[in-house]
Design an enzyme around this catalytic site. Structure first.
Site, PDB file in Angstrom:
ATOM      1  N   SER A 168      39.677  35.119  21.143  1.00 14.73           N
ATOM      2  CA  SER A 168      40.471  33.913  20.866  1.00 14.73           C
ATOM      3  C   SER A 168      39.780  33.009  19.855  1.00 14.73           C
ATOM      4  CB  SER A 168      40.731  33.138  22.165  1.00 14.73           C
ATOM      5  OG  SER A 168      39.517  32.661  22.720  1.00 14.73           O
ATOM      6  N   HIS A 170      30.165  32.284  22.996  1.00 16.45           N
ATOM      7  CA  HIS A 170      31.159  31.205  22.861  1.00 16.45           C
ATOM      8  C   HIS A 170      32.595  31.719  23.011  1.00 16.45           C
ATOM      9  CE1 HIS A 170      28.712  27.617  21.390  1.00 16.45           C
ATOM     10  NE2 HIS A 170      27.837  28.544  21.752  1.00 16.45           N
ATOM     11  N   HIS A 204      18.127  31.958  23.272  1.00 12.64           N
ATOM     12  CA  HIS A 204      17.460  30.892  22.527  1.00 12.64           C
ATOM     13  C   HIS A 204      16.083  31.330  22.009  1.00 12.64           C
ATOM     14  CE1 HIS A 204      20.024  27.342  24.273  1.00 12.64           C
ATOM     15  NE2 HIS A 204      20.727  28.254  23.641  1.00 12.64           N
TER      16      HIS A 204
HETATM   17 CA    CA Z   1      37.761  33.535  24.183  1.00 12.51          CA
END
Ligand code: CA
Ligand code: CA
Length: 390
Positions: free
Chosen positions: A102, A79, A208
Site C-alpha cells: 500500500s 513501514h 538501526h
Molecule cells: Ca501496507
C-alpha cells in the site's frame, strides 16, 4: 489376533493410498522443481524471483552493497508492513493490509504520514525495478527488504514468502507507525496492535544497526545510529547503552532526539528508552553479549513482519531464492568506542545478569563517527529515473 492383523493391513493400505495426497500438501514431502537457470525451488512460481534477484542486486543494490539504498529498502519493508491494526479490525473498521504494497500503490497518501518521511526515493527506486516483472508491490517490497539484509555484514538469511495480493486500500491515516519521540508504553502498545511482542520490537530494532538519520536533524544528514552502519551487529545494542553526553548537530530536535555518546552518532529517544525499560532491557542486553542470537532472532522477526496482514497458508515459500550470506560462526563481542570504558555502559536489566565477558577498552581521544552517505547519489539517480518513466 485376526482382527488386529486385519486392522494393521487396512492401516497400511490407507497409508499407501493417502501418502501421495500428503506428499503434495506437506512441505516436508513436497518435491522441488527446477527453474530455467538450473536452481531448485519448492514452488515453480518462485522461479521468476531469480530474475528479480538479479536485477535487484545489480541495479538497486549496485552488486550487493549495504549502503543507503539497502538501509532504505529495509526501512520500507517495515513501514509497509506495520500499517495494520488488530484493534481497528476488532472494531469492524479497515485495519490496513499490513505488508501489502500500500505504501507504494498509495504513495501519494502514505508518504505524507510524518513517520514515512524520507521514503519517497526508495519507493521510486524500487518501482523502477519492480514494474519489469509481473509481481505484486507487496511481494517486491518484502523481497527487496530480505535481500538487503543479506548484503550487510552479519545479516542473516531472511525467509521470503510470495503471493501477497496488491493492496486495494491505503493504510489508515496517521498513528500506525511507532514514533521515535513516544513513550515505551505507547510503542509497545502500537507494536502489540500490529502483532508484535516486546521481544520482537527489540529484535526488529537491529535494523538501526545499519541505519542513520536524515530527517530528524537536517544540519547533519546521514548520521549513523552506531559506529558500524555497514554491519548488522550488536554494536548498536552496546552503543545505545552508553552514557549520552552531547548532541551531534544543532539538537535536540523535539522529543525524538536524546544525548548521544559520540560525536557524529545520532540517538533516538525510543532506542534509548527501550534499552532501559524493565519490559525490554533484558532482551536488549542479551543481544549485546550474544550477536549470533540477535541475528537468528532477527531473521525470525523479519519473517513474521513480512507477512503481517496475511495468512501464511495463502502464501508460498520462495526462501530458496534468497542468497545465503556468509557470517562468522562465533561473532566477536562488540567493542567499546575509543575513549570510553566499561563504567560508561548503563546496563538496565534486573536482576543484573552475571556477565563473564568483558569488552576491550581502548584509550584515546573520544571516537568520532563519520557520516554515512554511501549510495546516496545512486538512490537519487534511481528515483529520478523512475520519475522520468511512465
Ligand atoms: Ca501496507
Ligand atoms: Ca552496526
Amino acid at each position: 489376533m485376526l482382527s488386529l492383523a486385519l486392522f494393521l493391513s487396512l492401516s497400511l493400505i490407507y497409508m499407501i493410498i493417502s501418502f501421495p495426497l500428503q506428499a503434495s500438501s506437506n512441505p516436508l514431502f513436497r518435491r522441488k522443481t527446477t527453474c530455467e537457470n538450473g536452481k531448485q525451488v519448492s514452488d515453480q512460481r518462485c522461479c521468476i524471483w531469480y530474475d528479480v534477484l538479479e536485477q535487484v542486486q545489480e541495479e538497486l543494490f549496485a552488486g550487493g552493497e549495504c549502503d543507503e539504498v539497502a538501509h532504505d529498502a529495509l526501512r520500507l519493508s517495515f513501514h509497509d508492513a506495520v500499517g495494520f491494526s488488530k484493534s481497528l479490525k476488532a472494531a469492524g473498521k479497515f485495519p490496513g493490509g499490513g505488508a501489502d504494497g500500500s505504501i507504494m500503490i498509495f504513495r501519494g497518501i502514505e508518504t505524507v504520514y510524518p513517520g514515512n518521511a524520507g521514503l519517497d526515493e526508495i519507493i521510486e527506486a524500487e518501482r523502477l525495478v519492480a514494474w519489469n516483472y509481473n509481481v505484486t508491490w507487496g511481494d517486491f517490497i518484502q523481497f527487496a527488504g530480505a535481500v538487503s539484509v543479506g548484503n550487510c555484514v552479519g545479516g542473516p538469511k531472511v525467509p521470503f514468502w510470495a503471493g501477497r495480493p496488491n493492496a486495494t486500500m491505503w493504510a489508515p491515516s496517521h498513528g500506525l507507525l511507532p514514533d521515535a519521540g513516544d513513550t515505551v508504553t505507547n510503542i509497545l502498545a502500537r507494536m502489540d496492535d500490529a502483532g508484535f511482542t516486546p521481544s520482537d520490537l527489540v529484535t526488529l530494532l537491529a535494523s538501526h544497526s545499519i541505519g542513520m538519520q536524515e530527517e530528524q536533524d537536517h544540519s547533519i544528514p546521514f548520521t549513523p545510529f552506531d559506529t558500524t552502519p555497514e554491519s548488522l551487529d550488536s554494536q548498536f545494542y552496546l552503543e545505545v547503552l552508553l552514557n549520552g553526553t552531547a548532541y551531534p548537530g544543532n539538537g535536540p530536535h523535539g522529543a525524538s532526539e536524546v544525548l548521544s555518546p559520540l560525536p557524529g552518532e545520532f540517538r533516538l529517544q525510543s532506542d534509548f528508552a527501550i534499552a532501559r525499560d524493565n519490559r525490554t532491557a533484558c532482551f536488549w542486553e542479551e543481544f549485546v553479549f550474544n550477536e549470533g542470537k540477535m541475528q537468528s532472532k532477527f531473521a525470525t522477526a523479519m519473517d513474521k513482519m513480512s507477512i503481517v496482514g496475511h495468512d501464511r497458508n495463502d502464501l508460498y515459500d520462495c526462501s530458496d531464492v534468497i542468497p545465503t550470506p556468509s557470517r562468522p560462526k562465533n561473532p566477536a563481542l562488540p567493542t567499546l568506542p575509543v575513549g570510553l570504558d566499561f563504567k560508561d555502559v548503563q546496563f538496565a536489566c534486573t536482576p543484573t545478569p552475571t556477565h563473564t565477558k568483558k569488552f576491550k577498552e581502548v584509550d584515546g581521544p573520544l571516537q568520532t563517527v563519520p557520516p554515512f552517505d554511501k549510495g546516496h547519489d545512486r538512490l537519487q539517480d534511481l528515483a529520478s529515473a523512475a520519475a522520468d518513466s511512465p
